[in-house]
Design an enzyme around this catalytic site. Structure first.
Site, PDB file in Angstrom:
ATOM      1  N   HIS A  78      41.820  83.762  30.021  1.00 18.90           N
ATOM      2  CA  HIS A  78      41.625  82.363  30.082  1.00 18.90           C
ATOM      3  C   HIS A  78      43.044  82.554  30.582  1.00 18.90           C
ATOM      4  O   HIS A  78      44.383  82.719  30.708  1.00 18.90           O
ATOM      5  CB  HIS A  78      41.183  80.956  29.296  1.00 18.90           C
ATOM      6  CG  HIS A  78      42.423  81.377  28.001  1.00 18.90           C
ATOM      7  ND1 HIS A  78      41.448  81.465  26.974  1.00 18.90           N
ATOM      8  CD2 HIS A  78      43.394  81.391  27.646  1.00 18.90           C
ATOM      9  CE1 HIS A  78      42.819  81.705  25.445  1.00 18.90           C
ATOM     10  NE2 HIS A  78      43.580  81.385  25.876  1.00 18.90           N
ATOM     11  N   GLU A 131      38.561  78.782  30.691  1.00 16.71           N
ATOM     12  CA  GLU A 131      37.918  79.445  29.948  1.00 16.71           C
ATOM     13  C   GLU A 131      36.900  80.283  30.757  1.00 16.71           C
ATOM     14  O   GLU A 131      36.438  79.175  32.297  1.00 16.71           O
ATOM     15  CB  GLU A 131      37.230  79.458  28.641  1.00 16.71           C
ATOM     16  CG  GLU A 131      38.055  78.449  27.870  1.00 16.71           C
ATOM     17  CD  GLU A 131      38.366  78.886  26.949  1.00 16.71           C
ATOM     18  OE1 GLU A 131      39.059  80.067  27.037  1.00 16.71           O
ATOM     19  OE2 GLU A 131      38.912  78.754  25.580  1.00 16.71           O
TER      20      GLU A 131
HETATM   21  C1  F6R Z   1      49.199  77.685  26.003  1.00 16.98           C
HETATM   22  C2  F6R Z   1      47.671  78.247  27.180  1.00 16.98           C
HETATM   23  C3  F6R Z   1      47.213  79.697  26.888  1.00 16.98           C
HETATM   24  C4  F6R Z   1      48.264  80.899  26.216  1.00 16.98           C
HETATM   25  C5  F6R Z   1      46.993  81.885  25.784  1.00 16.98           C
HETATM   26  C6  F6R Z   1      47.707  83.023  25.695  1.00 16.98           C
HETATM   27  O1  F6R Z   1      49.470  76.940  26.157  1.00 16.98           O
HETATM   28  O2  F6R Z   1      48.035  78.468  28.125  1.00 16.98           O
HETATM   29  O3  F6R Z   1      46.707  80.134  28.095  1.00 16.98           O
HETATM   30  O4  F6R Z   1      48.998  81.245  27.112  1.00 16.98           O
HETATM   31  O5  F6R Z   1      46.432  81.332  24.846  1.00 16.98           O
HETATM   32  O6  F6R Z   1      48.021  82.891  23.970  1.00 16.98           O
HETATM   33  P1  F6R Z   1      49.334  83.625  23.593  1.00 16.98           P
HETATM   34  O7  F6R Z   1      50.377  83.493  24.042  1.00 16.98           O
HETATM   35  O8  F6R Z   1      50.053  83.080  21.965  1.00 16.98           O
HETATM   36  O9  F6R Z   1      48.805  84.871  23.220  1.00 16.98           O
END
Ligand code: F6R
Length: 240
Positions: free
Chosen positions: A137, A142
């Protein structure tokens, strides 16, 4: 697509922060599309450090965040608005009124339409920072969603709820819906900067950038964008 390999998380964060600060230096009144999550934290810390040294000035910058949980007030500590204030905005000289995050408490149709107007009124996003979800995503787009959406409301998948529960005291507190910029809004950014860290992201990095372009891996659409930079650490980039 240009790929930069950082030797570890800190190095990856510094390289990505360099690209963002170059954007701000070249166009002081630029529009940055920003993300939350664990991956950008090092980027934000690095930018704060450079701001404190006087190397980068955010006084004219406009920011547009990708997403927000539906149902959370901005002042809720788990909201993405709070995340951005705490981890970035309050430490730099950005004008609060120049920062945009969807309003979690606002009604769905009005808020999505308002957010699209905000993006248009700002003149579009100059540089969009993106993290990658384990299921591919981007924002909260999603797997299985369509590529032609602007800001909309989504139901989060089990895997996203599972990944996000680390930020909440109890799993029941993780919101089930979110407002997110759509794939179309993201693809309209003039430049896209994807960051990835850790061995657990290696498979999705490979699927997104070396696999077929499919709504089953939303990030794979980025292969169709003409200005994408991927900055990862060696673990995240180990399969490409
Ligand atoms: C949050 C967002 C999400 C995150 C993804 C990865 O604003 O856009 O798509 O980039 O869930 O999250 P991390 O960096 O926590 O692995």
């Amino acid at each position: 697509m240009r790929i930069y390999r950082g030797k570890d998380y800190k190095d990856m964060s510094r390289k990505a922060a360099n690209i963002l600060s170059a954007q701000v230096i070249l166009k002081p009144a630029c529009v940055l599309g920003l993300a939350t999550g664990s991956t950008p934290l090092g980027v934000y810390s690095q930018l704060i450090e450079w701001y404190r040294k006087g190397d980068v000035d955010f006084s004219e910058v406009v920011t547009i965040n990708l997403d927000e949980y539906k149902g959370l007030a901005p002042e809720n500590p788990q909201s993405y608005r709070s995340f951005m204030n705490e981890n970035f905005f309050k430490h730099i000289n950005i004008r609060p009124e120049n920062t945009n995050v969807p309003e979690g408490l606002a009604p769905e149709a009005e808020e999505c339409a308002r957010y699209d107007r905000v993006i248009r009124a700002a003149g579009g996003v100059d540089m969009q920072l993106l993290g990658l979800g384990h299921n591919g995503h981007i924002g909260f787009n999603e797997p299985g969603g369509s590529f032609d959406k602007d800001t909309h409301c989504v139901s989060l998948t089990e895997s996203t709820i599972e990944a996000n529960k680390r930020f909440f005291e109890k799993e029941e507190e993780v919101p089930l819906k979110a407002y997110t910029m759509g794939i179309r809004s993201i693809m309209q950014a003039r430049r896209i900067l994807v960051i990835a860290s850790g061995a657990d992201k290696a498979a999705v990095v490979k699927e997104a950038f070396r696999g077929p372009i499919t709504p089953q891996v939303p990030a794979s659409v980025l292969q169709l964008h003409n200005n994408v930079t991927l900055v990862g650490d060696l673990d995240a980039l180990s399969m490409i």
